[in-house]
Enzyme design. Sequence first.
Site, mmCIF file in Angstrom:
data_model
loop_
_atom_site.group_PDB
_atom_site.id
_atom_site.type_symbol
_atom_site.label_atom_id
_atom_site.label_comp_id
_atom_site.label_asym_id
_atom_site.label_seq_id
_atom_site.Cartn_x
_atom_site.Cartn_y
_atom_site.Cartn_z
ATOM 1 N N GLU A 46 3.077 -3.484 1.958
ATOM 2 C CA GLU A 46 2.598 -2.968 0.664
ATOM 3 C C GLU A 46 1.597 -1.826 0.934
ATOM 4 O O GLU A 46 0.789 -1.923 1.863
ATOM 5 C CB GLU A 46 1.875 -4.112 -0.073
ATOM 6 C CG GLU A 46 1.166 -3.716 -1.343
ATOM 7 C CD GLU A 46 0.231 -4.821 -1.877
ATOM 8 O OE1 GLU A 46 -0.390 -5.556 -1.071
ATOM 9 O OE2 GLU A 46 0.130 -4.946 -3.114
ATOM 10 N N ASN A 106 2.196 0.173 -8.264
ATOM 11 C CA ASN A 106 2.231 -0.289 -6.878
ATOM 12 C C ASN A 106 3.706 -0.564 -6.579
ATOM 13 O O ASN A 106 4.274 -1.534 -7.083
ATOM 14 C CB ASN A 106 1.362 -1.550 -6.764
ATOM 15 C CG ASN A 106 1.229 -2.040 -5.338
ATOM 16 O OD1 ASN A 106 2.011 -1.663 -4.468
ATOM 17 N ND2 ASN A 106 0.249 -2.905 -5.101
ATOM 18 N N LYS A 123 5.459 -3.431 -8.673
ATOM 19 C CA LYS A 123 4.787 -4.745 -8.637
ATOM 20 C C LYS A 123 4.437 -5.245 -10.043
ATOM 21 O O LYS A 123 3.771 -4.535 -10.812
ATOM 22 C CB LYS A 123 3.526 -4.631 -7.781
ATOM 23 C CG LYS A 123 2.802 -5.954 -7.535
ATOM 24 C CD LYS A 123 1.647 -5.709 -6.568
ATOM 25 C CE LYS A 123 0.870 -6.952 -6.212
ATOM 26 N NZ LYS A 123 -0.193 -6.663 -5.237
ATOM 27 N N GLU A 142 -6.698 -3.861 -8.446
ATOM 28 C CA GLU A 142 -5.308 -3.488 -8.737
ATOM 29 C C GLU A 142 -5.077 -3.330 -10.237
ATOM 30 O O GLU A 142 -4.314 -2.467 -10.668
ATOM 31 C CB GLU A 142 -4.350 -4.523 -8.153
ATOM 32 C CG GLU A 142 -4.239 -4.427 -6.657
ATOM 33 C CD GLU A 142 -3.055 -5.185 -6.121
ATOM 34 O OE1 GLU A 142 -1.923 -4.874 -6.476
ATOM 35 O OE2 GLU A 142 -3.285 -6.129 -5.335
ATOM 36 N N CYS A 168 3.606 -8.576 -2.416
ATOM 37 C CA CYS A 168 2.385 -9.350 -2.188
ATOM 38 C C CYS A 168 2.185 -10.519 -3.154
ATOM 39 O O CYS A 168 2.800 -11.548 -3.018
ATOM 40 C CB CYS A 168 1.170 -8.423 -2.181
ATOM 41 S SG CYS A 168 -0.273 -9.276 -1.513
ATOM 42 N N ASN A 193 -0.998 -7.201 1.395
ATOM 43 C CA ASN A 193 -2.369 -6.979 1.899
ATOM 44 C C ASN A 193 -3.167 -8.153 1.372
ATOM 45 O O ASN A 193 -3.579 -8.143 0.210
ATOM 46 C CB ASN A 193 -2.986 -5.713 1.307
ATOM 47 C CG ASN A 193 -2.440 -4.424 1.889
ATOM 48 O OD1 ASN A 193 -3.027 -3.835 2.788
ATOM 49 N ND2 ASN A 193 -1.323 -3.968 1.350
#
Length: 308
Positions: A46, A106, A123, A142, A168, A193
């Site tokens: 990611e 993302n 994402k 995020e 993730c 991550n």
Amino acid sequence: MRTIRVAAAQSGPIQKAEPRDDVVRRLVALLEEAARRGARLVVFPELALTTFFPRWYMEEETDVLAWFEPSMPSPTTRPLFDRARELGIGFSLGYAELTPEGRRFNTSILVDERGEIVGKYRKIHLPGHVAYDPDRAFQHLEKRYFEPGDLGFPVWRTLGGIMGMCICNDRRWPETWRVLGLQSVELVMLGFNTPSVNSQDSAEGPTQRLFHHRLSMQAGAYQNATWAVAVAKAGVEDGHALMGGTLIVDPNGEIVAESATLEDELVLYDCDLDACRFGKQTIFDFARHRRTEHYGLITSRTGARPPD
Ligand code: CDT
């Protein structure tokens, strides 16, 4: 047998000041080694081109946009695409996507062995918070920097199989896996991550975070009879530790390969996509066993609510 040799290309830390060209050179080196070792597909982490920047609070739009790619391939990532095409090897890559309309996601892309982008995933489950939180040792912003993905969880017929992606935090949600499973997915790739609780976490000793990571991956793969490849960005980025834990899980839910370091490292495995068949035709034959008439709450209710 439909075997594809997959390389999970873990990244060691990427420091905030590391130029993106240098990062791409590291990714190309991993890609070349993977090709030398016979891989046909390389899975990168990611946000593979930068440090995990959502840990940093930024107010200025220009500071935020500096982490994003307005095109893909971009001039910086072009060498990765060119080398992959020359070597005839596919890859998936996570990065921060800026759309022409100025939207930020993302994102992961899937590139086939001709160097063509054949799939894109944005994402959906974004962890963290929007505003600066003074009580946290580090931020996880995020929800500030990205919109939730708007493409669902697609799968693609490519590289000889049915391929899916998530990113993730998505791996912790059974909904992610089941939506992919319902499309007969055979290999799910994801980058992550995941911060460590402290810098004592290492590849030597499983912590609770590593346990939850493995648990989520193994359950998702088993319950949907699919291969699953999870690739970490690992190690200490500007004083902030990421836990590592790159691994490959078979359709029985067994971990078949795992990283040993917190550095740039390849984890390879020959994934026989036909091995998904047994689970998909027996215990997880969805058409025979699922009872959708009882699953309505899954899509009609978001938060948990106790009975009145
Ligand atoms: N990148 C990412 O999604 N990380 C989350 C951290 C959760 S703790 C705020 C993860 O699920 O690993």
